[in-house]
Design an enzyme around this catalytic site. Structure first.
Site, PDB file in Angstrom:
ATOM      1  CG  ASP A  10      -2.116   0.969   1.026  1.00  0.00           C
ATOM      2  OD1 ASP A  10      -2.440   1.307  -0.132  1.00  0.00           O
ATOM      3  OD2 ASP A  10      -2.694   1.394   2.040  1.00  0.00           O
ATOM      4  CE  LYS A  12      -2.844   5.124   1.150  1.00  0.00           C
ATOM      5  NZ  LYS A  12      -4.256   4.810   1.162  1.00  0.00           N
ATOM      6  CG  ASN A  15       0.314   4.747   3.510  1.00  0.00           C
ATOM      7  OD1 ASN A  15      -0.312   5.396   4.328  1.00  0.00           O
ATOM      8  ND2 ASN A  15      -0.191   3.700   2.899  1.00  0.00           N
TER       9      ASN A  15
END
Length: 69
Positions: A10, A12, A15
């Site tokens: 995840d 992105k 993050n």
């Protein structure tokens, strides 16, 4: 993470954090998965707009660490 056998799944902009000393830190490890002995992941996980094509298209052979790239 990859060197320790984990795929984040995840990555992105929200993050990715920058420390005061300018080190890049990855946050939100809730979808991270350990891949042992050359194993590959098969589940659909991540934020759709940032997911690797092999995850979105459900590659039958699964995906590995390259999905984080």
């Amino acid at each position: 993470m990859h060197g320790r056998g984990y795929v984040h799944r995840d990555i992105k902009p929200s993050n990715c954090l920058l420390s005061e000393s300018r080190y890049l830190l990855l946050s939100d490890l809730g979808l991270a998965k350990r891949l042992e002995g050359g194993a590959r992941a098969h589940s659909t996980a991540g934020t759709p707009l940032y997911m690797a094509p092999e995850i979105v298209h459900g590659n039958k052979t699964g995906y590995g660490f390259s999905a984080d790239m």
